[in-house]
Design a protein around this motif. Structure first.
Motif, mmCIF file in Angstrom:
data_model
loop_
_atom_site.group_PDB
_atom_site.id
_atom_site.type_symbol
_atom_site.label_atom_id
_atom_site.label_comp_id
_atom_site.label_asym_id
_atom_site.label_seq_id
_atom_site.Cartn_x
_atom_site.Cartn_y
_atom_site.Cartn_z
ATOM 1 N N ASP A 1 0.952 -1.506 0.011
ATOM 2 C CA ASP A 1 -0.203 0.050 0.050
ATOM 3 C C ASP A 1 0.867 0.729 0.028
ATOM 4 O O ASP A 1 0.703 2.110 0.828
ATOM 5 C CB ASP A 1 -0.941 0.349 1.012
ATOM 6 C CG ASP A 1 -2.048 1.008 1.151
ATOM 7 O OD1 ASP A 1 -2.709 1.505 0.036
ATOM 8 O OD2 ASP A 1 -2.759 1.453 2.180
ATOM 9 N N PHE B 1 -1.099 5.066 -1.445
ATOM 10 C CA PHE B 1 -2.013 6.349 0.390
ATOM 11 C C PHE B 1 -0.857 6.423 1.066
ATOM 12 O O PHE B 1 -1.116 7.759 1.607
ATOM 13 C CB PHE B 1 -2.720 5.084 0.854
ATOM 14 C CG PHE B 1 -3.814 5.513 1.708
ATOM 15 C CD1 PHE B 1 -4.602 6.455 1.698
ATOM 16 C CD2 PHE B 1 -3.280 5.503 2.924
ATOM 17 C CE1 PHE B 1 -5.581 7.130 2.564
ATOM 18 C CE2 PHE B 1 -4.100 6.408 4.022
ATOM 19 C CZ PHE B 1 -5.024 6.787 4.014
ATOM 20 N N THR C 1 -0.291 10.600 1.392
ATOM 21 C CA THR C 1 -0.680 11.425 2.872
ATOM 22 C C THR C 1 0.464 11.777 3.318
ATOM 23 O O THR C 1 -0.071 12.769 4.229
ATOM 24 C CB THR C 1 -1.233 9.641 4.345
ATOM 25 O OG1 THR C 1 -2.049 9.259 3.510
ATOM 26 C CG2 THR C 1 -1.227 10.065 5.791
ATOM 27 N N ARG D 1 -6.805 3.905 7.973
ATOM 28 C CA ARG D 1 -6.235 3.367 6.959
ATOM 29 C C ARG D 1 -6.092 2.061 7.149
ATOM 30 O O ARG D 1 -6.802 0.278 6.856
ATOM 31 C CB ARG D 1 -5.067 3.549 6.020
ATOM 32 C CG ARG D 1 -5.125 2.827 4.830
ATOM 33 C CD ARG D 1 -5.588 2.704 3.757
ATOM 34 N NE ARG D 1 -5.632 2.405 2.363
ATOM 35 C CZ ARG D 1 -5.793 2.759 1.138
ATOM 36 N NH1 ARG D 1 -7.274 3.217 1.309
ATOM 37 N NH2 ARG D 1 -5.064 2.263 0.146
ATOM 38 N N TRP E 1 -5.810 -1.945 2.404
ATOM 39 C CA TRP E 1 -4.034 -1.288 2.409
ATOM 40 C C TRP E 1 -3.413 -2.852 1.852
ATOM 41 O O TRP E 1 -2.385 -3.555 1.422
ATOM 42 C CB TRP E 1 -3.308 -1.197 3.463
ATOM 43 C CG TRP E 1 -3.986 -1.634 4.970
ATOM 44 C CD1 TRP E 1 -5.492 -2.095 5.816
ATOM 45 C CD2 TRP E 1 -3.747 -3.020 5.544
ATOM 46 N NE1 TRP E 1 -5.734 -3.271 6.773
ATOM 47 C CE2 TRP E 1 -4.220 -3.747 6.802
ATOM 48 C CE3 TRP E 1 -2.187 -3.828 5.051
ATOM 49 C CZ2 TRP E 1 -3.932 -5.030 7.893
ATOM 50 C CZ3 TRP E 1 -2.227 -4.973 6.401
ATOM 51 C CH2 TRP E 1 -2.791 -5.184 7.274
#
Length: 459
Positions: free
Chosen positions: A395, A398, A402, A447, A453
């Motif tokens: 993952d 993401f 972030t 998450r 994820w």
């Protein structure tokens, strides 16, 4: 290591699963812990040694090290991609692909580090003028020497990072530890000779870092080709690797590299407005960063260990184990930070005296380190261990997006507002950084509680 029955029961409940048990995890963790302790501890000693050359030298090294961290983390990110791919193939039991992934990682990281180093040697003057042009002349001259020397050494540390990353991916953290210790102990011993005995100052430090990193690279390649029996990599494997394997490594490595560029670019920008606060502010930030990093060593070791643990769980398809280990690592991270702070804070003054700081900045350093130690217990694990675990599952996009957004919105913009606009100085910059930990940690926890994820198909 002897463990009581109650201790065994506790460790089995929290650190054992179908994929691996607590003995395997401890065997992974302890060498990484020792490695991180030596790296941070030796950096502490190096900063203390260069302080004997004056606050201008400390400031120059700190300024350039903020740029070094920015650049080195770009190719370390690609090495992390290699670690994740190697760990997942290891978990799936595909030994042939483990070797191919390791060879691809070493080649790509070495080439990238060489290109970055040569590029910044060529353009060192405009880079220094743009970033640190407002620094005092003696600080800037020392920074120029240190930057050129550091960039020349990048290929050496790139080789070491790639080999160590591949070894951590298959769980051989002891070998990774030995290679790291060879490089870092050589660096410190040479610094003692060049800085303490020969009074060569910043030039001596640049000479030491090059000798140490290329000696480490030579040892890493010798281990890989002549000693290691697990990966079975030959010299020619580094010159032929499949594009499909490179894509897998870059799938993890490139978003992480972009994150590191933006993340450390933000830290670099933060450093530029710290420079405007004066040499004492730069020294305060340098010493506070060194001490805070020393306090965070055990938790940082967990954030590296979780990559191998979660990567192998995902490779074997065991999601419940991955979830369980992430949760346990977060709790252990907070516990270790609490214990470390409790043990080390009483020794603040002996530690800070290693840097021979001016008396007027000691109070500021104490306040920053105290606040950081307390906040770290609550926020550091969710902000740093969680994204390492998510990235190990594939993952990467993401976590990178972030980290980039929270870095710039909070650490940079809020840091500028608190530190410069509202006049809180260096303390305001640090408060903004800790606020950023909390925001991104909350997002990563959200998450983790979902399912997206671990749905990426990397291998």
């Amino acid at each position: 290591m002897q463990v009581s029955e109650r201790g065994k029961s506790f460790l089995t409940r929290h650190l054992s699963g179908k994929s691996m048990d607590y003995r395997q995890i401890i065997a992974l963790f302890l060498p990484i812990l020792i490695d991180q302790a030596f790296i941070v501890g030796l950096n502490l000693v190096n900063t203390a040694m260069i302080s004997s050359s004056g606050m201008a030298a400390v400031s120059a090294v700190n300024m350039v090290d903020s740029l070094n961290i920015f650049l080195i983390n770009v190719f370390v990110a690609v090495a992390t991609g290699g670690t994740v791919v190697v760990a997942q193939y290891k978990g799936s039991g595909n030994q042939e692909m483990v070797a191919k992934a390791a060879a691809s990682s070493v080649t790509s990281v070495t080439l990238l580090s060489l290109v970055i180093g040569l590029l910044f040697v060529a353009f060192h003057n405009p880079v220094l003028n743009v970033l640190f042009g407002s620094a005092e002349p003696d600080v800037l001259n020392s920074a120029r020497t240190y930057l050129i020397g550091s960039c020349i050494s990048y290929a050496g540390i790139g080789v070491v990072q790639a080999v160590c990353g591949a070894l951590r991916g298959i769980g051989k953290t002891r070998a990774s530890l030995m290679l790291s210790l060879i490089m870092n102990l050589t660096y410190v011993l040479l610094n003692i000779v060049f800085i303490t005995w020969l009074n060569m100052g910043v030039y001596g430090m640049t000479l030491a870092v090059n000798i140490a990193r290329y000696a480490g690279a030579a040892c890493a390649l010798f281990y890989l080709f002549k000693i290691d029996v697990s990966l079975r990599i030959k010299v020619w494997n580094l010159f032929h690797f499949p594009i499909s394997m490179l894509r897998k490594i870059l799938f993890i490595g490139l978003p992480f590299a972009a994150e590191q560029m933006f993340f450390n670019g933000g830290k670099l920008l933060t450093q530029t407005f710290i420079v405007s606060l004066g040499t004492n502010a730069i020294a305060t930030n340098a010493i506070s960063s060194s001490l805070a990093g020393f306090f965070q060593v055990p938790a940082a070791a967990l954030s590296l260990t979780v990559v191998t643990v979660v990567g192998q769980c995902i490779g074997s398809g065991d999601i419940p184990d991955a979830r369980k280990f992430i949760r346990s690592f977060l709790w252990f991270g907070s516990g270790l930070l609490f214990i470390t702070g409790l043990v080390l804070m009483p020794f603040f003054h002996p530690l800070v005296n290693l840097f021979s700081p001016p008396a007027e900045i000691v109070g500021d350093i104490f306040l920053i380190v105290l606040i950081c130690t307390i906040v770290s217990v609550l926020l550091w694990p969710v902000s740093f261990i969680t994204p390492s675990a998510l990235r190990a599952a594939g993952d990467s996009k993401f976590t990178s997006i972030t980290s980039m957004l929270t870095m710039w919105l909070f650490r940079v913009i809020l840091g500028y507002l608190l530190g410069i606009v509202f006049g809180f100085g260096i303390l305001g910059v640090w408060v903004a950084m800790m606020a950023e930990w909390g925001v991104r940690g909350a997002i990563f926890l959200w998450r983790y509680r979902g399912t997206k994820w671990y749905e990426h198909k990397l291998i």
